[in-house]
Design a protein around this motif. Structure first.
Motif, PDB file in Angstrom:
ATOM      1  N   SER A 249      12.646  -4.373  -7.083  1.00 24.93           N
ATOM      2  CA  SER A 249      12.017  -3.490  -6.320  1.00 24.93           C
ATOM      3  C   SER A 249      12.670  -1.813  -6.135  1.00 24.93           C
ATOM      4  O   SER A 249      12.790  -2.318  -4.834  1.00 24.93           O
ATOM      5  CB  SER A 249      12.164  -4.197  -5.043  1.00 24.93           C
ATOM      6  OG  SER A 249      10.657  -5.346  -5.352  1.00 24.93           O
ATOM      7  N   SER A 270      11.824  -1.733   0.166  1.00 25.88           N
ATOM      8  CA  SER A 270      11.811  -2.817   1.346  1.00 25.88           C
ATOM      9  C   SER A 270      11.426  -3.478   0.841  1.00 25.88           C
ATOM     10  O   SER A 270      10.332  -5.332   1.481  1.00 25.88           O
ATOM     11  CB  SER A 270      11.699  -2.678   2.493  1.00 25.88           C
ATOM     12  OG  SER A 270      10.594  -1.311   2.769  1.00 25.88           O
ATOM     13  N   GLY A 271      10.235  -3.103   0.345  1.00 25.12           N
ATOM     14  CA  GLY A 271       8.748  -3.827   0.150  1.00 25.12           C
ATOM     15  C   GLY A 271       8.886  -4.592  -1.561  1.00 25.12           C
ATOM     16  O   GLY A 271      10.023  -5.032  -2.336  1.00 25.12           O
ATOM     17  N   LEU A 272       7.498  -4.965  -2.410  1.00 21.39           N
ATOM     18  CA  LEU A 272       6.988  -5.092  -3.698  1.00 21.39           C
ATOM     19  C   LEU A 272       7.862  -4.107  -4.507  1.00 21.39           C
ATOM     20  O   LEU A 272       7.600  -2.867  -4.303  1.00 21.39           O
ATOM     21  CB  LEU A 272       5.951  -5.670  -3.257  1.00 21.39           C
ATOM     22  CG  LEU A 272       5.562  -6.671  -2.858  1.00 21.39           C
ATOM     23  CD1 LEU A 272       4.681  -7.794  -2.442  1.00 21.39           C
ATOM     24  CD2 LEU A 272       7.114  -8.160  -2.976  1.00 21.39           C
ATOM     25  N   ASP A 291       3.021  -3.278  -3.659  1.00 17.03           N
ATOM     26  CA  ASP A 291       2.247  -3.426  -2.221  1.00 17.03           C
ATOM     27  C   ASP A 291       1.398  -2.684  -1.748  1.00 17.03           C
ATOM     28  O   ASP A 291       1.349  -3.061  -0.139  1.00 17.03           O
ATOM     29  CB  ASP A 291       4.202  -2.683  -1.228  1.00 17.03           C
ATOM     30  CG  ASP A 291       4.725  -3.624  -0.619  1.00 17.03           C
ATOM     31  OD1 ASP A 291       4.310  -4.393  -0.555  1.00 17.03           O
ATOM     32  OD2 ASP A 291       5.462  -2.405   0.093  1.00 17.03           O
ATOM     33  N   ASN A 293       0.616  -0.276  -1.286  1.00 17.34           N
ATOM     34  CA  ASN A 293      -0.056   1.140  -0.154  1.00 17.34           C
ATOM     35  C   ASN A 293       1.661   1.812  -0.677  1.00 17.34           C
ATOM     36  O   ASN A 293       2.809   1.724  -0.836  1.00 17.34           O
ATOM     37  CB  ASN A 293       0.775   0.941   0.925  1.00 17.34           C
ATOM     38  CG  ASN A 293       1.170   1.929   2.509  1.00 17.34           C
ATOM     39  OD1 ASN A 293       0.790   2.784   1.836  1.00 17.34           O
ATOM     40  ND2 ASN A 293       1.129   1.530   2.950  1.00 17.34           N
ATOM     41  N   HIS A 295       4.244   4.756  -1.272  1.00 13.81           N
ATOM     42  CA  HIS A 295       5.737   5.493  -0.281  1.00 13.81           C
ATOM     43  C   HIS A 295       5.846   7.027  -1.227  1.00 13.81           C
ATOM     44  O   HIS A 295       5.377   6.838  -1.972  1.00 13.81           O
ATOM     45  CB  HIS A 295       6.559   4.624  -0.858  1.00 13.81           C
ATOM     46  CG  HIS A 295       6.191   3.322  -0.264  1.00 13.81           C
ATOM     47  ND1 HIS A 295       7.074   1.933  -0.304  1.00 13.81           N
ATOM     48  CD2 HIS A 295       5.151   3.053   0.854  1.00 13.81           C
ATOM     49  CE1 HIS A 295       6.566   1.002   0.167  1.00 13.81           C
ATOM     50  NE2 HIS A 295       5.611   1.660   0.579  1.00 13.81           N
ATOM     51  N   ASN A 314       5.241   5.437   4.595  1.00 11.90           N
ATOM     52  CA  ASN A 314       4.301   4.858   3.407  1.00 11.90           C
ATOM     53  C   ASN A 314       2.941   6.383   3.508  1.00 11.90           C
ATOM     54  O   ASN A 314       2.681   6.348   5.083  1.00 11.90           O
ATOM     55  CB  ASN A 314       3.990   3.894   4.169  1.00 11.90           C
ATOM     56  CG  ASN A 314       4.466   2.304   3.993  1.00 11.90           C
ATOM     57  OD1 ASN A 314       5.507   2.600   3.787  1.00 11.90           O
ATOM     58  ND2 ASN A 314       4.292   1.283   4.917  1.00 11.90           N
ATOM     59  N   GLU A 318      -2.190   1.902   7.141  1.00 15.38           N
ATOM     60  CA  GLU A 318      -2.703   0.987   7.531  1.00 15.38           C
ATOM     61  C   GLU A 318      -3.268   0.207   8.975  1.00 15.38           C
ATOM     62  O   GLU A 318      -2.681   0.013   9.618  1.00 15.38           O
ATOM     63  CB  GLU A 318      -1.283  -0.281   7.108  1.00 15.38           C
ATOM     64  CG  GLU A 318      -0.579   0.117   6.078  1.00 15.38           C
ATOM     65  CD  GLU A 318      -0.134  -1.040   5.827  1.00 15.38           C
ATOM     66  OE1 GLU A 318      -0.104  -2.280   6.748  1.00 15.38           O
ATOM     67  OE2 GLU A 318       0.929  -1.396   5.023  1.00 15.38           O
ATOM     68  N   LYS A 352      -3.334  -7.270   3.999  1.00 14.87           N
ATOM     69  CA  LYS A 352      -2.679  -6.117   4.460  1.00 14.87           C
ATOM     70  C   LYS A 352      -4.187  -4.639   5.159  1.00 14.87           C
ATOM     71  O   LYS A 352      -5.200  -4.688   4.532  1.00 14.87           O
ATOM     72  CB  LYS A 352      -2.209  -5.108   3.507  1.00 14.87           C
ATOM     73  CG  LYS A 352      -0.741  -6.185   3.643  1.00 14.87           C
ATOM     74  CD  LYS A 352      -0.146  -5.929   2.225  1.00 14.87           C
ATOM     75  CE  LYS A 352       0.582  -4.500   3.046  1.00 14.87           C
ATOM     76  NZ  LYS A 352       2.094  -3.887   2.347  1.00 14.87           N
ATOM     77  N   THR A 354      -4.304  -1.853   4.177  1.00 11.28           N
ATOM     78  CA  THR A 354      -4.329  -1.073   3.877  1.00 11.28           C
ATOM     79  C   THR A 354      -5.555  -0.391   2.679  1.00 11.28           C
ATOM     80  O   THR A 354      -6.555  -1.461   2.779  1.00 11.28           O
ATOM     81  CB  THR A 354      -3.374  -1.028   2.498  1.00 11.28           C
ATOM     82  OG1 THR A 354      -3.119  -2.426   2.072  1.00 11.28           O
ATOM     83  CG2 THR A 354      -1.730  -0.998   3.434  1.00 11.28           C
TER      84      THR A 354
END
Length: 398
Positions: A249, A270-272, A291, A293, A295, A314, A318, A352, A354
């Motif tokens: 990550s 901060s995510g996957l 994630d 989404n 970035h 992002n 969402e 999610k 998304t």
């Protein structure tokens, strides 16, 4: 959650556009390559639903493809250890009654590429010049392939140095002489792909930075900041910036400087983990992956030697989709199906909000935005201005 429907039911492992974006080629997570008309739109909802061509030569999943804007040739690679270069032909020579005649045809003709690998191919990219392409593989090597007019076939010169494990991704420097690779040995490398019969031996500013730039296969720089599999790599349009992502990550930005070693700026997401990355401009990078989404990362300037990279936002905002109210009978039936099919005690499928509902496999940048595609079969064009970003700042100094 978006109302955008999957373009394919089996997902999209790789895709590419032709030069004017009137056609798109994609693999629906299979051994086939489908070519569709796009109506000159990046929005998949505007594309023709039936393919105009189906390319069938591979025997295993197609995992990489690229469409050269210079030659109109498509190159594909697969887990079957092979790569093919596809040429569109409109006529062919036939013999009839002892006479040679030209007959009208409309098809893509494949030419097998001599790769010399004993493990699966993982990705493929044309050089910006369109005269050669690079194939990454699980064989720990990177064949640089080119056409030999004398023998009428595609062969290669192989980069064999330094890779200790599977090479996952590759990107070309805009000068077509260097490649950057990402591998599962935790390293990102800049390597010379100069071929004297194809490339001009001119110094465009890299002479003092990379003294061995004209030695094919020479590792010019190596980065170990990822501390994990290097999933994806990208090279900026101005040639002096790179980006690569790690499976831990992380995302890393490289600034090539004239008076020293390249400077690396690392940011932990901060995510996957990210599975794909690309430059939107010299000062903006988009990354996507697990994630679901995309970035956006922005640099403090487009051409400075010490840019400050920061996570912007992002891209997918969402927006929650309004739920339909179900009648008593319909609700009970949906609840029973949820229990039997998914083991859920509710008819509400958790997920999610998304557009993508699974891994984002790839990104294709276009002026004003980019296209994302994934395992869920969704292909989405993101207009950065419509998503609320300051495009004048993103594309400043270009």
């Amino acid at each position: 959650m978006s109302n955008l429907k999957p373009f394919t039911k089996t997902g999209v492992t790789c895709m590419c556009f032709n030069k004017d974006m009137t056609m798109v080629a994609l693999s629906p997570n299979s051994s086939k390559v489908m070519i569709y008309e796009t109506n000159s739109s990046a929005e998949s909802g505007m594309w023709k639903k039936d393919p105009i061509h189906v390319l069938e030569e591979h025997t295993d999943t197609v995992v990489g493809m690229d469409w050269s804007p210079h030659t109109n040739l498509i190159v594909t690679c697969s887990h079957d250890l092979n790569a093919y270069v596809w040429k569109y032909v409109t006529e062919k020579e036939v013999m009839r009654k002892g006479e040679s005649k030209m007959e009208r045809v409309d098809k893509w003709v494949p030419s097998l590429v001599l790769l010399r690998i004993n493990r699966a191919a993982t990705s493929v990219k044309w050089s910006p010049s369109g005269t050669k392409f690079a194939v990454t593989s699980a064989a720990k090597v990177v064949p640089i392939c080119y056409y030999v007019e004398e023998h009428k076939w595609w062969t290669n010169t192989t980069i064999k140095k330094r890779h200790k494990s599977t090479v996952l991704d590759v990107a070309w420097c805009p000068n077509s002489r260097f490649v950057v690779t990402g591998a599962t040995d935790y390293k990102c490398r800049i390597i010379s792909a100069y071929l004297k019969n194809l490339d001009a031996k001119t110094d465009d500013g890299f002479g003092d930075i990379f003294p061995n730039q004209f030695k094919f296969g020479e590792v010019l720089a190596e980065f170990n900041q990822a501390k994990a599999w290097v999933q994806s790599v990208a090279w900026s349009p101005n040639m002096y910036r790179l980006a690569f992502t790690g499976h831990g990550s992380t995302i890393h930005f490289v600034q090539i400087v004239a008076d020293g070693k390249p400077v690396v700026k690392s940011i932990r997401a901060s995510g996957l983990p990210y599975s794909c990355v690309d430059f939107v401009s010299d000062k903006a990078v988009v990354a996507g992956g697990y994630d679901m989404n995309p970035h956006l990362y922005i640099a403090s300037d487009a051409h400075g030697g010490e840019p400050e990279w920061k996570f912007k936002s992002n891209v997918d905002k969402e927006v929650e989709k309004k739920k339909k109210k179900l009648g008593s009978f319909t609700g009970a039936r949906a609840m029973f199906e949820a229990k039997s099919n998914r083991g859920q005690a509710s008819n509400v499928r958790k997920g999610k909000n998304t557009v993508h509902q699974n891994l984002i496999c790839g990104l294709i940048t276009k002026k004003g935005g980019f296209v994302s595609y994934g395992i869920d079969g969704i292909i989405k064009y993101w207009d950065l201005k419509k998503q609320g970003f300051d495009t004048k700042s993103i594309y400043a100094d270009e």
